[in-house]
Scaffold this active site. Structure first.
Site, PDB file in Angstrom:
ATOM      1  N   GLU A 257     -12.374   2.078   5.101  1.00  0.00           N
ATOM      2  CA  GLU A 257     -11.366   2.447   6.101  1.00  0.00           C
ATOM      3  C   GLU A 257     -11.437   3.954   6.353  1.00  0.00           C
ATOM      4  OE1 GLU A 257      -6.796   1.108   6.951  1.00  0.00           O
ATOM      5  OE2 GLU A 257      -7.129   2.381   5.218  1.00  0.00           O
TER       6      GLU A 257
ATOM      7  N   GLU B 191       0.823  -1.206   0.000  1.00  0.00           N
ATOM      8  CA  GLU B 191       0.000   0.000   0.000  1.00  0.00           C
ATOM      9  C   GLU B 191       0.857   1.255   0.000  1.00  0.00           C
ATOM     10  OE1 GLU B 191      -3.501   1.986   2.825  1.00  0.00           O
ATOM     11  OE2 GLU B 191      -2.318   0.285   3.552  1.00  0.00           O
TER      12      GLU B 191
END
Length: 259
Positions: free
Chosen positions: A240, A143
């Site tokens: 998220e 990520e």
């Protein structure tokens, strides 16, 4: 249509972590994700998944001393053994939980270490992780994170990520594309998503500024999510974000989508 996974690290923070599985199911989610499972026995978490009919979409490899400010081990030349152990630990949990994808947070660029050494360490660690996860049948994602929220994070954009993956040379390392982080670092969301879709295995969302739920900021989420759908993405999209009030009060944006 998009499949949304509730991020239990961020959502329903007003209740105990283990009680959030029930809340996710009650809200209509069929998938969940969170940062780390390692504070709990894997069997205890598996019981929650089974009880509420939830899929463990993703969790992260151990990332060092999170409370102490560490954000990953993969770029640290003096922690290679610990990183390799963390891969084994993540796989062991993933096998019990049925985790579909594992994410590696590469970490903060270490000070006073030559850039070449940092890069060599990262490449070697990602090759190791990709090899071990392939044996286990679990895709690896990495990520890119914005430098405003986590100053000094080593992986910060999609071009850097693609070059890194090309150098690693594994066929099962993919990008976790976080819409919030990439809006801050790059913008140009839908052309980037369309171009990189074959190399994306997991997506996460939040609005900007403030990392709130979709509809609280500048990102045109109906447009972006439609583009993701049209591009043929069949994976999970992790929610998220930080609810502006309560989690339940902020779930109205999901009414337009099946869960």
């Amino acid at each position: 249509m998009p499949r949304f996974a509730a991020n239990l690290t961020m959502l329903w923070n007003e209740i105990d972590f283990l009680d959030r599985f029930a809340k996710a199911a009650e809200a209509g989610f069929t998938g969940i994700e969170y940062l780390f499972p390692y504070a709990y026995p894997a069997e205890q978490l598996k019981e929650k998944l089974d009880r509420y009919g939830l899929v463990q979409a993703l969790h992260n490899l151990p990332a060092g001393d999170w409370a102490g400010g560490e954000r990953g081990l993969a770029v640290l030349p003096d922690r290679v053994g610990e990183f390799q152990d963390s891969v084994g630990k993540a796989i062991a949990y993933a096998k019990v939980l049925g985790t579909e994808t594992l994410n590696v947070l590469v970490g903060l660029t270490p000070r006073d270490v030559p850039a070449e050494k940092v890069h060599e360490t990262l490449i070697a660690n990602l090759k190791f992780a990709a090899t071990e996860l392939k044996k286990a049948g679990i895709p690896l994602v990495a990520e890119a994170i914005n430098t405003r929220d986590i100053p000094g994070f080593h992986l910060t954009g999609t071009r850097q990520s693609m070059a890194l993956f090309d150098e690693v040379g594994a066929d099962d390392i993919f990008l976790q594309y976080d819409i919030y982080h990439m809006q801050i670092m790059e913008g140009d969301l839908t052309p980037t998503l369309r171009a990189l879709m074959p190399r994306i295995k997991h997506i996460q969302l939040a609005d900007n500024p403030g990392r709130g739920e979709p509809g609280t900021g500048e990102i045109n989420y109906p447009f972006v999510l439609n583009a993701i759908d049209e591009a043929g993405y069949a994976g999970w999209i992790g929610c998220e974000y930080k609810p502006r009030t309560t989690t339940d009060a902020g779930l109205g944006w999901l009414d337009a989508y099946p869960r």
